[in-house]
Design an enzyme around this catalytic site. Structure first.
Site, short mmCIF file in Angstrom:
data_model
loop_
_atom_site.label_atom_id
_atom_site.label_comp_id
_atom_site.label_asym_id
_atom_site.label_seq_id
_atom_site.Cartn_x
_atom_site.Cartn_y
_atom_site.Cartn_z
N ASP A 8 14.03 10.24 5.32
CA ASP A 8 14.16 8.83 5.62
C ASP A 8 12.79 8.19 5.37
OD1 ASP A 8 15.26 6.42 6.83
OD2 ASP A 8 14.01 6.89 8.56
N ASP A 10 11.66 4.41 6.67
CA ASP A 10 11.15 3.57 7.75
C ASP A 10 11.00 4.33 9.06
OD1 ASP A 10 10.96 1.34 6.16
OD2 ASP A 10 12.97 0.63 6.62
#
Length: 227
Positions: A8, A10
């Protein structure tokens, strides 16, 4: 054992929350809020924004609705005059320049890229995510980049992972790990798909009964103890 790591972005390698805190404060200060009023506005926005993102991730609302209503709802909750869409436009310009990364991110990605195939797998706006990857100079660590807006599917949907697996014939359920901070996107998505998961639990949150990360750490650099 593991060969492919899906990261991922963020709040996993990019410090989105840090930049968001600064930008939201600037945004509301720009309409004249100070002191307790400013603090209340920030807290109100965060609560509304978090609820909308949770609804999107659970498939209850389309993604565009978040950007259409979050500031309007905030102004209404605070009984303030103004245009929510005008605030959204100003905020978007701010986050285009949010080039923060988490401590040790570059070093960790550099080390892991020597031993694993690194894949960026993120929900979000394509223009924003690609610009931030480039400006933070971490784009080159990833062999592939998958962004929900471009894919037409999002974590935790199986179709998000289907596309990644289809593009990597040697990828298997046993040699792939999903790494991220999102319980209901990264970890639940990985759980449902049958791959290992590593949860970066920044805030010491308890896990719900239906979500079971394979590994759990509290800071990004701790993943080196596992990988």
């Amino acid at each position: 054992m593991y060969k492919y790591l899906i990261f991922d972005l963020d709040d996993t390698v990019l410090d989105f929350s840090g930049g968001e805190a600064v930008n939201i404060r600037r945004l509301f200060a720009g309409i004249g809020l100070t002191g307790n009023e400013l603090t209340k506005a920030i807290d109100t926005y965060r609560g509304i924004n978090r609820k909308l993102w949770n609804q999107y991730e659970m498939g209850k609302i389309p993604r565009n609705e978040i950007f259409q209503v979050r500031f309007t709802k905030t102004l209404e909750a605070l009984n303030l005059e103004g245009s929510g869409m005008d605030l959204e436009s100003k905020y978007y310009e701010m986050i285009l320049h949010n080039y923060r990364i988490l401590p040790h991110a570059k070093h960790i990605l550099n080390e892991l890229s020597r031993r694993y195939t690194l894949i960026a797998g993120t929900n979000g706006q394509a223009e924003l995510q690609r610009m931030r990857l480039k400006k933070t100079d971490i784009e080159h660590y990833f062999d592939q980049i998958y962004i929900s807006e471009e894919m037409g599917s999002k974590k935790p949907q199986a179709s998000f992972f289907d596309q990644i697996f289809q593009d990597n014939p040697e990828m298997t359920l046993d040699n792939t790990m999903m790494i991220g901070d999102g319980l209901y996107t990264d970890i639940l998505g990985g759980n449902n798909y049958g791959i290992a998961t590593l949860w970066i639990n920044h805030h010491g949150t308890s896990t719900p009964e239906n979500i079971d990360p394979t590994y759990e750490v509290h800071t990004l650099d701790e993943i080196m103890d596992i990988l």
